[in-house]
Scaffold this motif. Structure first.
Motif, short mmCIF file in Angstrom:
data_model
loop_
_atom_site.label_atom_id
_atom_site.label_comp_id
_atom_site.label_asym_id
_atom_site.label_seq_id
_atom_site.Cartn_x
_atom_site.Cartn_y
_atom_site.Cartn_z
N ILE A 1 11.62 59.89 23.95
CA ILE A 1 11.92 60.55 22.68
C ILE A 1 13.29 61.19 22.70
N ASN A 2 13.74 61.61 23.88
CA ASN A 2 15.05 62.25 24.01
C ASN A 2 16.19 61.28 23.74
N ASP A 3 15.90 59.95 23.73
CA ASP A 3 16.93 58.95 23.46
C ASP A 3 17.13 58.72 21.96
N VAL A 4 16.32 59.41 21.14
CA VAL A 4 16.34 59.15 19.70
C VAL A 4 17.16 60.22 18.97
N GLU A 5 18.10 59.78 18.16
CA GLU A 5 18.87 60.70 17.32
C GLU A 5 18.04 61.08 16.09
N PHE A 6 17.57 60.05 15.40
CA PHE A 6 16.71 60.26 14.23
C PHE A 6 15.61 59.21 14.21
N ARG B 1 14.45 65.92 18.92
CA ARG B 1 13.42 66.97 18.82
C ARG B 1 12.36 66.57 17.81
N LEU B 2 11.11 66.67 18.23
CA LEU B 2 9.99 66.35 17.33
C LEU B 2 9.85 67.44 16.27
N LEU B 3 9.68 67.02 15.03
CA LEU B 3 9.44 67.97 13.94
C LEU B 3 7.93 68.05 13.70
N GLU B 4 7.31 68.97 14.41
CA GLU B 4 5.85 69.08 14.39
C GLU B 4 5.33 69.36 12.98
N GLY B 5 6.05 70.19 12.23
CA GLY B 5 5.60 70.52 10.87
C GLY B 5 5.53 69.30 9.97
N GLU B 6 6.54 68.42 10.06
CA GLU B 6 6.55 67.21 9.25
C GLU B 6 5.45 66.25 9.68
#
Length: 242
Positions: A132-137, A104-109
């Protein structure tokens, strides 16, 4: 311009060049490996200060070297202070920022760090990640690089995953570089020049000068790359028993 003035300019340029080179070595490899905001400021200021006495021979050399020395002392001092104080370290260099968490993209950051989607997608592609869904962090480091941890089901399978035992693999040791023996490396693996010449003769080489590169890995594989421009032979790899 007289010849004497030309030599003076050359001498001043060389003095400043070697002075800055020594200063950069004192400041450490970190300055070359990455540029944090503090590193970038210091590098720019050193370049500007070094250029002043080179552009105008009427300016004494110490007018440029003394400010550079002050910058170096400040940089080294802040570096030691950063090692002792996390608050100082964060203030000078910033802190890593999590951009993607559990796919999940952290739009605020992203807004806080002014990091746009195009840059994110480009850096993900550089890591061979296209979804992007393949990324944990995904963490934006203080150097501007993106560190990516794929989800467990998207990571390449390792020998540990398959419970396959593996043997130790150390770094290969270079023994010959451009026709010259590296005696320090040879001694580090408890071998001598006599052993090296014997191995070279086994592979049809009468002299070290005929070899462009040779190395020995931790498993005893001896790699030889001849000087192709002279001998036209292909690189060879053989198992030896040191």
């Amino acid at each position: 311009m007289e010849l004497q003035e030309v030599w003076v300019i050359i001498a001043r340029a060389l003095i400043i060049y070697f002075s800055v080179l020594v200063i950069m070595r004192i400041m450490g490899k970190r300055e070359i490996g990455k540029l944090s905001p503090v590193d970038l400021v210091v590098a720019i200021m050193i370049a500007e200060l070094a250029a002043i006495p080179m552009e105008d021979p009427s300016i004494p050399l110490h007018h440029g070297l003394i400010p550079i020395g002050v910058l170096v002392l400040a940089e080294v001092g802040f570096s030691y202070l950063s090692m002792k104080s996390p608050v100082t370290r964060d203030w000078l260099n910033g802190s890593p920022t999590v951009i993607i968490e559990n796919g999940r993209l952290l739009e605020g950051e992203m807004r806080r760090t002014r990091y746009n989607l195009n840059d994110l997608l480009a850096q993900l592609r550089e890591k061979d990640v296209f979804n992007i869904n393949d990324v944990e962090f995904a963490i934006l480091e203080t150097s501007g690089k993106l560190s990516v941890l794929p989800k467990s089901q998207r990571r390449p399978v390792t020998a540990e995953d398959l419970q396959i035992p593996t043997s130790y693999e150390g770094l290969p040791t270079p023994l010959i570089l451009d026709g010259k023996v590296d005696y320090r490396n040879l001694r580090s693996i408890h071998l001598d020049e006599k052993w090296l010449m014997t191995e070279l003769q086994k592979h049809g080489f009468a002299a070290v000068e005929q070899v462009f590169f040779a190395s020995l890995d931790s498993k005893g594989a001896f790699y030889i790359c001849p000087k192709a421009s002279v001998y036209g032979r292909k690189p060879e790899r053989a198992q030896v028993s040191p």
